[in-house]
Design a protein around this motif. Structure first.
Motif, PDB file in Angstrom:
ATOM      1  N   PRO A  21       0.969  -1.269   0.007  1.00  0.00           N
ATOM      2  CA  PRO A  21      -0.076  -0.007  -0.190  1.00  0.00           C
ATOM      3  C   PRO A  21       0.824   1.356  -0.149  1.00  0.00           C
ATOM      4  O   PRO A  21       2.149   1.250  -0.137  1.00  0.00           O
ATOM      5  CB  PRO A  21      -0.784   0.064   1.302  1.00  0.00           C
ATOM      6  CG  PRO A  21       0.023  -1.135   2.201  1.00  0.00           C
ATOM      7  CD  PRO A  21       0.825  -1.836   1.298  1.00  0.00           C
ATOM      8  N   HIS A  57      -6.369  -1.869  -5.104  1.00  0.00           N
ATOM      9  CA  HIS A  57      -5.098  -1.706  -4.450  1.00  0.00           C
ATOM     10  C   HIS A  57      -4.131  -1.531  -5.496  1.00  0.00           C
ATOM     11  O   HIS A  57      -3.053  -1.464  -5.014  1.00  0.00           O
ATOM     12  CB  HIS A  57      -5.181  -3.236  -3.809  1.00  0.00           C
ATOM     13  CG  HIS A  57      -3.787  -3.405  -3.102  1.00  0.00           C
ATOM     14  ND1 HIS A  57      -3.344  -2.218  -2.259  1.00  0.00           N
ATOM     15  CD2 HIS A  57      -2.738  -4.327  -2.853  1.00  0.00           C
ATOM     16  CE1 HIS A  57      -2.149  -2.853  -1.628  1.00  0.00           C
ATOM     17  NE2 HIS A  57      -1.866  -3.903  -2.105  1.00  0.00           N
ATOM     18  N   ARG A  80     -10.980  -1.261  -1.099  1.00  0.00           N
ATOM     19  CA  ARG A  80      -9.710  -0.627  -0.761  1.00  0.00           C
ATOM     20  C   ARG A  80      -9.550   0.671  -1.899  1.00  0.00           C
ATOM     21  O   ARG A  80      -9.861   0.378  -2.986  1.00  0.00           O
ATOM     22  CB  ARG A  80      -8.468  -1.375  -0.861  1.00  0.00           C
ATOM     23  CG  ARG A  80      -8.445  -2.372   0.115  1.00  0.00           C
ATOM     24  CD  ARG A  80      -7.216  -3.147   0.068  1.00  0.00           C
ATOM     25  NE  ARG A  80      -7.302  -4.232  -0.896  1.00  0.00           N
ATOM     26  CZ  ARG A  80      -6.602  -5.498  -1.323  1.00  0.00           C
ATOM     27  NH1 ARG A  80      -5.272  -5.261  -0.607  1.00  0.00           N
ATOM     28  NH2 ARG A  80      -6.845  -6.283  -2.127  1.00  0.00           N
TER      29      ARG A  80
END
Ligand SMILES: NC(=O)c1ccc[n+]([C@@H]2O[C@H](COP(=O)([O-])OP(=O)(O)OC[C@H]3O[C@@H](n4cnc5c(N)ncnc54)[C@H](O)[C@@H]3O)[C@@H](O)[C@H]2O)c1
Length: 441
Positions: A106, A279, A351
């Motif tokens: 991330p 992501h 996400r």
């Protein structure tokens, strides 16, 4: 006196070439790692997976799949037959002839890469590394990570890469929810630390994937993945800018895109939307941008695309506010129903989903927000926990506006348009429905 290499070979416990590997391991059993583990088992390898999350380990070990792409009915028999197993600790990875690392990459709040998961995975794997093993990093990351971060950690064990063990980078290109391109049909790019590393990794993945594409270095493979995802981020930024321009010109963006797409060459369709999520696309280009800043190089396309894409949630809320205004309603006194909060259709992954930004902005504007998403039962936004509401006629009729963010396949778009007083479609799924209450991005 036998040579040092021969001595090492003779002391190797199971020095099998990876093309003839009998067992394989995966570290990190998420959207990337679990499908890979399943394919390893299907290829006839003894597949062993490890995840730091004990709940995830329990779930998979009981044959329950935590992700949409893998059905429990497919996973269960592999677990039951012992072809696929979940290890309770790292020592089990020692058995694997090849180990693939599929942990998250991330961004930190500062937008800098957070490679701590790769670091930890390599540090924890190192004590269990044995001669003859092949290690493949799959996590998307900036060029240089495999050589500068993973290699020194593994070589600190005293084993030498290219001689005692092999190390390569092979980017994962899975597209969750994509039924047209199953994992094994997507060509696998592979770049090793040494030519021997590339060869071993290519031989190993050649058993699982239909096509392998070796490149000259781990860095070339790392960069190839960043080019793919930057290509998407930049083109989405471009088409989002076109959508804003079309609105100012009073043109239908979707009609314009459909017309351009009739060109049989030199044009590739991208669709505008409420922002980019997931992501990968919003995150990966930032890895390159950060790396290049260290080299005094500004990645202008990446930065511009990021700026345009990041503004889309705010644009969507402003537009909705104007549409309500035209009906004499203030956003602060309106009930808004959001359709779909996952970052894309038919997955449960939220996400970086722009829906969360949009709901956050709506809540800040004091609107009353409900959402419906058959894949996501609960979300936390602005400190508030929201639960998915059933998509009923009553919900649609009492909403002042419905905003379509993520149109999962089974969302009844026509029914929404028939019942809701005002629909703002950010994905173009209502194109062709010419109704006075329906508006598109
Ligand atoms: N999701 C996608 O569509 C996609 C596609 C291509 C590439 N990628 C890349 O693949 C990588 C993994 O992404 P993902 O979507 O599978 O993430 P994910 O969050 O779904 O899965 C990662 C898993 O790794 C586990 N984990 C974290 N640290 C660990 C450790 N030290 N040891 C063992 N397990 C650990 C987590 O518990 C989690 O289950 C990322 O670099 C991502 O950018 C993702």
């Amino acid at each position: 006196m036998p040579s040092r290499a021969a001595r090492l070979r003779s002391t190797a416990k199971t020095p099998r070439p990876a093309g003839t590997a009998q067992s394989a391991g995966v570290i990190g059993l998420g959207y990337v790692g679990l499908p890979l583990l399943v394919e390893m088992a299907r290829a006839g390898l003894r597949a062993v997976g490890f995840d730091v999350d004990p709940r995830r380990r329990r779930e998979i070990a009981s044959g329950q799949s935590p992700i949409e792409d893998i059905k429990s009915s497919d996973l269960g028999p592999l677990v039951a037959s012992g072809a696929l197993r979940v290890a309770e600790d790292w020592t089990a990875l020692r058995e694997a002839d090849a180990v693939s690392i599929c942990v998250p990459t991330p961004l930190r709040k500062s937008k800098e890469p957070d490679i701590s998961f790769i670091h930890t995975a390599a540090e924890t794997l190192a004590p269990h590394l044995r001669r003859g093993q092949l290690v493949i990093l799959e996590s998307t990351t900036y060029p240089g990570t495999t050589r500068e971060i993973v290699l020194p950690i593994l070589e600190a064990t005293g084993l030498r890469c290219g001689r005692d063990f092999h190390l390569a980078f092979s980017p994962e290109r899975v597209d969750p929810g994509n039924l047209v391109w199953p994992l094994t049909r997507i060509p696998k790019v592979i770049g090793g630390i040494t030519p021997a590393c590339t060869q071993r990794a290519a031989a190993f993945y050649g058993r699982i994937f239909e096509t392998v594409h070796p490149v000259s270095s781990a860095e070339a493979a790392e960069m190839a993945k960043l080019l793919e995802n930057t290509f998407r981020a930049v083109n989405i930024g471009l088409v989002n800018e076109f959508a804003l321009a079309c609105q100012r010109l009073g043109l239908d963006t979707w009609e314009v895109i459909r017309a351009s797409a009739t060109k049989p060459f030199g044009f590739m369709s991208f669709r505008p939307g409420p922002g980019i999520g997931g992501h990968c696309i919003p995150v990966d280009p930032q890895y390159l941008s950060w790396k290049m800043r260290l080299l005094n190089f500004t990645t202008r396309f990446i930065d511009l695309a990021e700026e345009v894409n990041a503004e889309m949630p705010r644009h969507v809320v402003q537009r909705l506010s104007m549409l309500l205004n035209d009906r004499g309603k203030a956003l602060s006194r309106s009930r808004i129903t959001v359709i779909g909060v996952a970052y894309k259709a038919d997955v449960s992954d939220v996400r970086e989903s722009p829906a969360l930004d949009i709901i956050g902005l709506l809540l800040q504007a004091k609107a009353k927000v409900a959402y419906h998403d058959p894949f996501v039962s609960q979300i936390d936004v602005e400190g508030a926990a929201l639960r998915s509401s059933p998509l009923t006629r009553a919900l649609l009729r009492r909403s002042d506006a419905v905003i379509i963010i993520t149109p999962h396949s089974d969302i009844a778009v026509r029914e929404i348009c028939a019942q809701a007083p005002l629909v703002f479609d950010t994905r173009g799924v209502t194109a062709g429905l010419d109704l006075p209450n329906v508006f598109r991005l």
